[in-house]
Design an enzyme around this catalytic site. Structure first.
Site, mmCIF file in Angstrom:
data_model
loop_
_atom_site.group_PDB
_atom_site.id
_atom_site.type_symbol
_atom_site.label_atom_id
_atom_site.label_comp_id
_atom_site.label_asym_id
_atom_site.label_seq_id
_atom_site.Cartn_x
_atom_site.Cartn_y
_atom_site.Cartn_z
ATOM 1 C CG ASP A 23 -5.581 -4.433 0.136
ATOM 2 O OD1 ASP A 23 -4.359 -4.052 0.437
ATOM 3 O OD2 ASP A 23 -6.527 -3.799 0.600
ATOM 4 C CE LYS A 86 1.523 -1.843 1.195
ATOM 5 N NZ LYS A 86 0.156 -1.761 0.814
ATOM 6 C CD GLU A 185 -1.856 -0.594 -2.036
ATOM 7 O OE1 GLU A 185 -2.242 0.436 -1.715
ATOM 8 O OE2 GLU A 185 -1.288 -1.380 -1.584
ATOM 9 C CG ASP A 209 -5.654 3.708 -1.171
ATOM 10 O OD1 ASP A 209 -6.043 3.797 0.037
ATOM 11 O OD2 ASP A 209 -5.282 2.643 -1.638
HETATM 12 MG MG MG Z 1 -4.735 -0.084 1.662
#
Ligand code: MG
Ligand code: ADP
Length: 615
Positions: A23, A86, A185, A209
């Protein structure tokens, strides 16, 4: 829907090989694997933390530090401590221009080029930076397993576009990992949830999320081990960072902090950021926050007022995802909470209220995505069987047609892999070439979408306008990476390209970066070895000086003289920063002093013993 047994699909991968799941988060990253059927998140040996802050520190000598230690330096060395990489992945400078002001490090303005981060006099692109995090995770799991690993599944937000996916894959490659799958994800989270409960389950799941930087919502159908993604939505600029910023803004207003001071003093900005995060986390467990020095406070009520609009934005996205899947809240059987920000009680409550049932938070929301990645990895390795993952493409893919219009070929939320063709023709008599420009996005005009690339179908035999029949086919693989083929059917002329993302990196650049990193790996190792020698030499030096002072009466004048000479030579060797010299001087001092030390010890023991007798 037909079930396809996965183990029969993939013959090319050897059984039993450990494929790791990663992850790669904006804020935190984790590495996991399936250990004899049980998901295991690899911890740090010392701290026992599973989370690795996605932070990279470049020391003064360019040595690279990743994780907790790097994060701890953010206040002291804000311009050398790189976080939220990211958010820069697959982006051009123009994409991040406005965001740049919020960062404590420098981003370089090179129009229409991949973003670069400047640290001292060196430049790093987000792919290199992410690869440092991946290398760290790779090393962590290799130490844990006692063997090397080379294959991985890496997760990305569902909303990542083609450039961002490519960039993630490139980062893996640069870290020495063969990235077998880029996994969404939320899909990973549902895999983690479904893992072990696969028998006879038939459910519609929403995965909510809310991490540090991004928000994702996905609706999936789980039917006897088959995962089917019905829709995804989200926002790449919505997360816990926004909550922190809202708190900072509140304090700035409350205290009348001068904004220009904040822009000048990056350390102050970072200190405030960490303080805000601390307050936010504290308020997940208690009613009131007050900093140790009493300077900063935040009440429950004010905090709620600050967070409410942010949570509302996530709820709006939940509604669109439901609409897209043509479902109502009551059709959802389970809501899985993912991401550190779902620890906020107000998030849990608002989400539960919206869906009309208590949201599921049994699996640690920090770990659920990494566990899912490991499950996917285990499926690919052939160990776990009985699952089939049907993923979807998050954004529409199409080409530019007359008047700059977007003609969508693969609509968003289509299942991948996918292969879709559509026929076009020429607009001018005798037209020989046809330019195919490929775009990704939901807007009508291509100028508002993201260009992925273009190519030209050449040498079409001359025909009147409207007669040639040109098929443009989009072939999207399971990672969401696209190949485009154009074929004039009457003449058989054909061109095919793999769409390289516009801000990705070429094979040559990748090669160069790999070489660079190898070169630096060597330099980094040398630097580390030198630093270790210096540290050791310094402690020997101090011990030597102390020894002379403490043992004056046992040592002869000549011996003291000689010892001092050795100490002096070692100290100038340290100055010289020549590792060989340091090592050899250390050895000389050691060799000379060892017999003296033994003698001194004997003497001292005797003294101690005789002391005892006297007592
Ligand atoms: Mg995450
Ligand atoms: P990402 O997926 O972006 O890497 P994570 O899922 O690790 O992020 O979540 C990180 C975010 O969660 C950060 O903004 C962090 O402040 C927040 N967070 C972590 N623990 C808590 C908590 N107890 N209360 C509120 N927010 C939290």
């Amino acid at each position: 829907m037909a079930k396809i047994p996965i183990n029969m699909q993939s013959g090319e991968i050897e059984k039993k090989e450990i494929i790791i799941g990663i992850d790669l988060g904006t804020t935190n990253s984790l590495v996991a694997y399936i250990d004899n059927g049980i998901p295991a998140i690899v911890k740090d040996n010392n701290s026992q933390n599973t989370l690795v802050p996605s932070v990279i520190l470049f020391g003064e000598e360019d040595q690279i530090v990743v994780g907790d230690l790097a994060k701890s330096q953010i206040i002291l060395r804000p311009e050398r401590t790189i976080y939220s990489v990211k958010r820069l992945m697959g982006k051009s400078y123009n994409d991040v221009e406005n965001y740049e002001k919020l960062l404590s490090y420098d981003i370089i303005d090179q129009e229409n080029e991949l973003v670069k981060v400047k640290v001292g006099n060196r430049f790093y692109n987000p792919i290199e930076l992410s690869s440092e995090i991946l290398k760290y995770l790779k090393t962590r799991i290799e130490k844990h397993l006692g063997e090397s690993v080379s294959k991985a599944v890496i997760t990305v937000p569902a909303y990542f576009n083609d450039s961002q996916r490519q960039a993630t894959r490139d980062a893996g490659k640069l870290a020495g990992l063969d990235v077998l799958r880029i996994l969404n994800e939320p899909t990973a989270a549902s895999l983690a949830y479904g893992f072990g409960t696969k028998e006879d389950k038939k459910e519609t799941i929403a995965v909510y999320d809310l991490g540090g930087g991004t928000f994702d919502i996905s609706i999936l159908k789980l039917d006897h081990g088959v995962f089917d993604v019905l829709s995804t939505d989200g926002d790449t600029f919505l997360g816990g960072d926004d909550v922190d910023r809202a708190i900072i803004d509140h304090w700035i207003k409350e205290k009348g902090i001068d904004l220009s001071r904040l822009e000048e003093d990056k350390s102050l900005g970072q200190a405030l950021r960490l303080r805000a995060e601390q307050a936010k986390k504290a308020l997940s467990a208690q009613n009131e926050y007050r900093s140790d020095d009493g300077e900063y406070a935040l009440s429950h009520e004010i905090f709620h007022a600050l967070v409410q609009p942010i949570i509302q934005r996530t709820i709006d996205k939940c509604q669109s995802a439901l609409n897209e899947a043509e479902l109502k809240t009551e059709d959802i059987d389970k809501i899985i909470l993912v991401g550190g920000s779902t620890r906020m009680p107000l998030v849990k409550k608002t989400v539960s209220d919206f869906f009309g049932q208590k949201a599921y938070d049994d699996i640690n929301p920090d770990e659920v995505v990494a566990i899912g990645a490991a499950v996917q990895a285990d499926i690919l390795s052939g160990n776990t069987t009985g699952y089939l993952l049907l993923d979807v493409t998050p954004l529409s893919l199409g080409i530019e047609t007359m008047g700059g219009l977007m003609d969508t070929i693969i609509p968003r939320n289509s299942k991948v892999p996918a292969s879709v063709g559509r026929s076009y023709t020429t607009s001018v008599d005798g037209q020989k070439n046809l330019k195919v420009s490929v775009y990704q996005g939901e807007r009508e005009l291509v100028e508002n979408n993201r260009k992925l690339g273009e190519f030209i179908l050449k040498d079409i035999p001359p025909m009147p306008a409207g007669i040639p029949k040109i098929e443009v086919r989009f072939i999207l693989d399971a990672d969401g990476i696209l190949r485009v083929r154009a074929k004039e059917e009457r003449s058989g002329k054909e061109t095919e390209v793999v769409i390289k993302s516009q801000y990705g990196i070429s094979e040559e650049e990748m090669g160069k970066m790999l070489l660079d990193s190898l070169k630096h790996a060597d330099a980094d190792m040398k630097k580390k070895a030198l630093l270790e020698s210096i540290n050791e030499a310094q402690s020997i030096l101090r011990a030597g000086e102390k020894f002379v002072i403490q043992n004056k009466e046992i040592l002869s004048e000549e011996e003291i003289e000689k010892l001092n000479q050795h100490i002096l030579s070692l100290s100038s060797a340290i100055e010289s920063k020549d590792r060989n010299q340091i090592e050899s001087e250390m050895k000389s001092l050691n060799d000379y002093s060892t017999p003296l030390a033994e003698r001194a010890m004997d003497h001292n023991i005797k003294k101690a013993l005789s002391g005892k007798k006297l007592a």
